[in-house]
Design a protein around this motif. Sequence first.
Motif, PDB file in Angstrom:
ATOM      1  N   ARG A   1       1.025   5.944  -2.195  1.00  0.00           N
ATOM      2  CA  ARG A   1       0.739   7.238  -1.604  1.00  0.00           C
ATOM      3  C   ARG A   1       0.818   8.310  -2.677  1.00  0.00           C
TER       4      ARG A   1
ATOM      5  N   PHE B   1       0.824  -1.207   0.000  1.00  0.00           N
ATOM      6  CA  PHE B   1       0.000   0.000   0.000  1.00  0.00           C
ATOM      7  C   PHE B   1       0.858   1.256   0.000  1.00  0.00           C
ATOM      8  N   ASP B   2       2.013   1.175   0.665  1.00  0.00           N
ATOM      9  CA  ASP B   2       2.834   2.383   0.806  1.00  0.00           C
ATOM     10  C   ASP B   2       3.277   2.936  -0.537  1.00  0.00           C
TER      11      ASP B   2
ATOM     12  N   LEU C   1      -3.444   7.847   0.495  1.00  0.00           N
ATOM     13  CA  LEU C   1      -3.449   6.882  -0.599  1.00  0.00           C
ATOM     14  C   LEU C   1      -4.035   7.514  -1.850  1.00  0.00           C
TER      15      LEU C   1
END
Lengths: 334, 509
Positions: free
Chosen positions: B112, B108-109, B120
């Motif tokens: 960003r 997920f990082d 996100l």
Amino acid sequence: MRTKKIDILSYSNYIVLAIILIVFAIGGNNFLTLKSIYATINNGSPLIIITCGVTFALLVGVIDLSVGAIGYAAGVAAGLLMNRLDMPVALAFLCGIALGVFIGWVNSLFIVKFKMNPMLVSLGMMLIIRAIARIFTDDKTVTLGDHVSAMRKARVAALGGMPMLMFGLIAVIIVCTFVLRHTPFGSKLLAVGCDEKVARRIGINTDRIKTAALMTCGGVCGIAGCFWIVTLGSVVTTGLNSYEFLAIAAAVLGGTSLLGGRGSIYPGSVLGALILLFISSGMSNMGVSIYAIPFVRGIIIFIAMYVDSLRTQSMLKTPMSTVQAKSAPAAAKP
Amino acid sequence: MEKIQSLELKNISKSFPGVKALSDVSFSAYPGKVCGIVGVNGAGKSTMMNILGGLLQPDEGGKILINGREVMIENPKAATELGIAFIQQEIQVFDTMHVYENVLAADFDKWRKGKNSLVLDRKAMKKEVQKHLDALGSNIDVDAPVYSLTVGEKQLLQIARALSEGGQILLFDEPTSSLSDNEIARLFEIINKLKAQGYIIFYISHFLDEIFSLCDNVIVLRDGKKTGDALISDIDKEKLVGMMLGHMVEGNARSGVRAQSEVVLKAEHISGVRLPKDISFELHKGEILGVWGLLGSGRSELFNAMLGIDKMMGGRIYYRENGRLEEISQKKLYPHIGYLTEGRHYDGLFLDMSIKSNITSSDIGRFASKFLGTLNTKKEAVESRSLMKQVNVKATDENMIVSKLSGGNQQKVIIAKWFLKDPDILFMDEPTKGVDIGAKAEIQNLIFEKSEKGMSFVIISSELEEIMSLCDRIIVVYEGRLVGEVSKADFSKDSLMKGIVSQEEKHAD
């Protein structure tokens, strides 16, 4: 058909809240005035915020029973620092919140590192915190006097006398909602809660996420402790008693799953807390015996759990009927 | 990441304590080819794939080369970085989250809005996922919650996930085991598409017709050794089956045919939710009936449907009681039977309880007093000791905790448990799975002994040798259907395979 059913269920909280407001507006005495609504929300802000906090723990599948006690500890710490050391209010609050984060970290140490049962760890933590806080206060009420009275009394005339504190409450809700909904951390939180094994296998550091979730939970509960002493103007030794149960009930009422992975701060947990708050304020407004209030709250929790189980069942049912329908076009292709 | 031109495995071995799961396996794979990997249970397919996926480390001496350079795959993350993606048999998704979140959940990082941003970029995430789903020719809504998807669509998410992680070598482990026919057709379309785009694809399956319709070449494993490596165009099904099964000693440990005795159980047209489909058979008193089929053929499902563990969608069961064969409900049948399940640790034992408690659990009422229902623990101990002796459980005493026993002894405890109940019919699903050779022989002898005394057995086993030496008669199931029945006189590898091969051919037509 399937999606329609879920839609109705996911709006159930708005509907329940509306029904409660209408019932008490009809049956009560001046219940639906701005002043009384502000009072209910303002006095209930510790519960609303603790519910937000415990949602972070619940989302990763940890039932944290120490949340009420963490709020209490933060309130006591901040109160004592102001009262005995004359510390500036803001700094005292920061210390209280930091204490909350620290307790969350200790919880996570036992739960994540030593793999102990979360419910029992936090139950033990609750007893310890309350005992220590009582020793520090000598089991006496600590009055805060001037330190916070200005904050408590501030009103916004333009909004019909809305307490200034409510801005703080709204800010907390917005920040928590934002963290959960719009940051990588929030998404990872949901993933870990939904299926820890899968999360680990695709490369999410599940231990770190769980630790962070518990620390966030502690921090938010610390904020709740600050709200608590401001709205009360003093630190009483029985403060925030059994708030852990109310908060968890409110979160579940708002659609957060006790198994983790499903739930939201707003609308979910906030609405859940509001429902519980308005039930008690509405009932006392109608002059119902205060002993009856927990009874009705209990009933509401049963109903909420039933709705939750309906929701879970409709989710878990594999949509078999759509298998044929959806893959039919594919089959038509040679 | 550079384009992968070749993957070579050289002399890969893997030993576990007491077992050599893989010995000296070498092969290579190239872009634009689908390489099938086949073998019976325990042949080493999963070990092989787990090594490639970074879940296991090969023994010293083995080498894995990508584009001619040796690589180490120390963990799943390293595998991902090398471009190896493992699409596992169990579907790995987060049901409560959205489609696009599921596809990109591994990192997920990365999504960003900026380097220092906390937010996100969901728009970019959706766009990326849409790109991969389009490439796969799917019309799944990226915003849909995953619980609303079908199994096939969930699997597609896993493929999309593999692509989004930059996978160039895709390992499919039994991908069709829970898919419907339409979904399988769909999956094959996608795999062919990926093949045309130059991916290296490994495809593990028990279904031979899938191998023949999808793969370019096939690697056969047996007992951890490579016993075949051929272009699919060069071989036929019979040859492939030969490579999978090898030559066997066709021993015969038991003489005499029991089929003449009276019928104790008759199953008619048993159908489950998905498997089995319309299976009928008869079981005679004292007979040992084998049920043989490949994994996923509906063997265990047959038991589960008949015995009321799963829902039975159709069919009748007749049971002989008081001399008459009468229809019986599953609930009423259960007291007369025993069911040794496949998963010893999962649903076969109370692992944290003593041997005694486990053995007596099958008929605990027998040890209760009539008046207050209190347990006579002394009687329990005596009987469990005698059963332990009978089946030869090696343990200090009957109070030993079951989880401390070896696999073979645990299995014997389960058998003792059912012998205590002493049912008329004992259903056994893989009774000697994961058991050493000594214990295996002992278990087989126990089955013989009991059948002499009139107990009937229905036994599932993946091992041909075992099922042939043990059983009086074998029924063959394939894709949930009964495709053959072989009596003792005709037992041979070929006679059992014949049913399956003929079905595969019917499929191909």
